[in-house]
Design a protein around this motif. Structure first.
Motif: not given
Lengths: 236, 234
Positions: B158-159, B162, B165-166, B219
């Motif tokens: 998940t990290i 993320a 995504g950034r 997500n």
């Protein structure tokens, strides 16, 4: 590697003294039960013996240790055992592989032990989805598989129902019969009576007395132990 | 309102027709951000694990610093990497300013702290739970670290997502070190910025739709993986 000798053993966190000058010699053979009320320091004493905590004062000596690595010859089962996110079999194999066994050898040994504790049908299931009683049996299997000379058990049935408790006590006796020294804590007098050969009674961080099991219940040597027995079994 | 409707229509035709220019920009975006995420994971994950498990002098300061770096403004990262890679800079001889490599470096710098800081937190929480058990079973710190990474793998995933995504949604850093050169360093976000200022709203909107879809799908993927892992492994 027994006998285990504790000499003036003390442990404190800041100003709070948890273990206060315990001296004792624990021999191979009899099942040793460390008994006492909550907060007496039972778990901490066990962690000190197992080497998870370092004493603030005093000494722990394994007299029979043949080489420096005393950790390999002891194992511990915690009150709330941590199951790794993998299968039951892989959980038992984990410690064996760390101890230097080949994967093949580890798997055979792990399957054997799972069979003995009645978990062979669950070997491939993820450990974390097993019930509380099954997880505790798995924890015993994981410790037993290592073939320890000494097995520490910290309140091994604290959160279990009577039937699961009975399973665990059977396994503990089987481990004892296989020649492993059992050192366990409990605050349950019934369990102490069923599983213990000798009692180390702890109160407020001090070792109050050390007595064979039948004498302990008949005529405890310390007033603290007498009060504890009376409090736990008020109908006697 | 009318022009918005027209822009949406045109954007939709670009997407459905698999417009070559749009595909090229999306492709480069993915290539740059996926590479950056892999590099940032290779740096951030072991760093996070070491900080989680080891006790050393200055550890708390490092954690505060790392957490602060999570909020690093992309334009500042772009500027720093620009200074490093520009002709007069210490790495100027590499000659990679205004290339995809420079953009990968900038995004790696941007998201490595995010991956390090968040995985440090996750692994440290697990270490608190596992420490006594692992030590009792004879695991030394390196083995324990590997075990913790494996046992928290779904949270770590998940990290990492993320971080992706950034990276993929960021404009400032890639704009400065990439230069938004058509066909070479133009990615989704820089193209949106440029096309909007030029008034070519269909292309900007089409890219915007792709970007948002990508983030939503990612997500969703995270949610599905976590859910499945919880059911499977508890």
């Amino acid at each position: 590697m027994l006998p285990l000798e504790l000499n003036g053993l003390s442990f404190a966190v800041g100003d709070t003294r948890i273990i206060r000058g315990i001296t004792a010699r624990i021999e191979a053979g009899p099942r040793t039960v460390i008994l006492g009320p909550n907060g007496a320091g039972k778990s901490v004493l066990m962690r000190l013996c197992h080497g998870l905590l370092a004493p603030t004062d005093g000494r722990i000596t394994w007299h029979g240790a043949r080489n420096g690595d005393v950790r390999r010859h002891q194992a511990m089962v915690f009150q709330r055992p941590v199951m790794l996110r993998r299968s039951a079999l892989a959980n038992v194999m984990y410690g064996l592989v760390l101890a230097g066994k080949s994967r093949r050898e580890s798997e055979l040994r792990a399957m054997d032990v799972l069979e003995v504790v009645g978990l062979a049908p669950h070997a491939s299931r993820p450990a974390r989805v097993l019930s509380g009683g099954e997880q505790q049996r798995l924890a015993l299997a994981r410790a037993w598989a290592l073939g320890p000379e000494v097995l520490f058990l910290d309140e091994p049935t604290a959160n279990l129902d009577p039937s699961a408790t009975q399973d665990i006590e059977h396994i503990i006796n089987a481990i004892h019969a296989s020649g492993t020294k059992i050192i366990m804590t409990t605050h349950n007098l019934g369990q102490a009576r069923r599983l213990g050969d000798e009692i180390l009674f702890l109160s407020n961080g001090r070792l109050m007395e050390r007595t064979p099991i039948d004498r302990f219940f008949r005529e405890p040597a310390s007033p603290e132990a007498a009060a504890f027995i009376k409090g736990e079994l008020p109908w006697q | 309102m009318n022009s918005l409707g027209e822009a949406f229509g045109a954007a939709w035709r670009l997407l459905v027709g698999f417009d070559a220019e749009l595909a090229q920009v999306v492709g480069l975006s993915l290539q740059v951000s996926i590479t950056a995420v892999m590099l940032a994971t290779l740096i951030g994950l072991p760093l996070g694990a070491v900080i989680a498990v080891e006790r050393f002098c200055g550890r708390q300061t490092l954690i505060v610093l790392l957490n602060a770096l999570m909020g690093l403004p992309p334009v500042v990262v772009g500027l720093l990497v620009y200074l490093l890679l520009s002709r007069a800079g210490p790495l100027g001889s590499l000659g990679i300013l205004f290339t995809p490599q420079a953009m990968i470096i900038a995004q790696t710098v941007l998201i490595a702290p995010i991956i390090a800081a968040l995985s440090r937190q996750t692994i440290e929480d697990a270490w608190r739970e596992y420490e006594e058990q692992l030590r009792s079973l004879g695991a030394h710190r390196l083995t324990a670290g590997m075990t913790l990474i494996w046992d928290t793998r779904f949270s770590l995933l998940t990290i990492i997502l993320a971080g992706f995504g950034r990276a993929v949604a960021e404009v400032g850093a890639v704009m400065i070190v990439g230069g938004n050169i058509d066909g070479v360093t133009r990615v989704m976000t820089t193209a949106i910025a440029l096309e909007t200022s030029k008034g070519d709203l269909p292309l900007a909107l089409g890219l915007g739709i792709v970007l948002i879809t990508l983030v939503v799908v990612l997500n969703g993927l995270v949610a599905v993986i976590r859910e499945a892992a919880l059911r499977r492994y508890g």
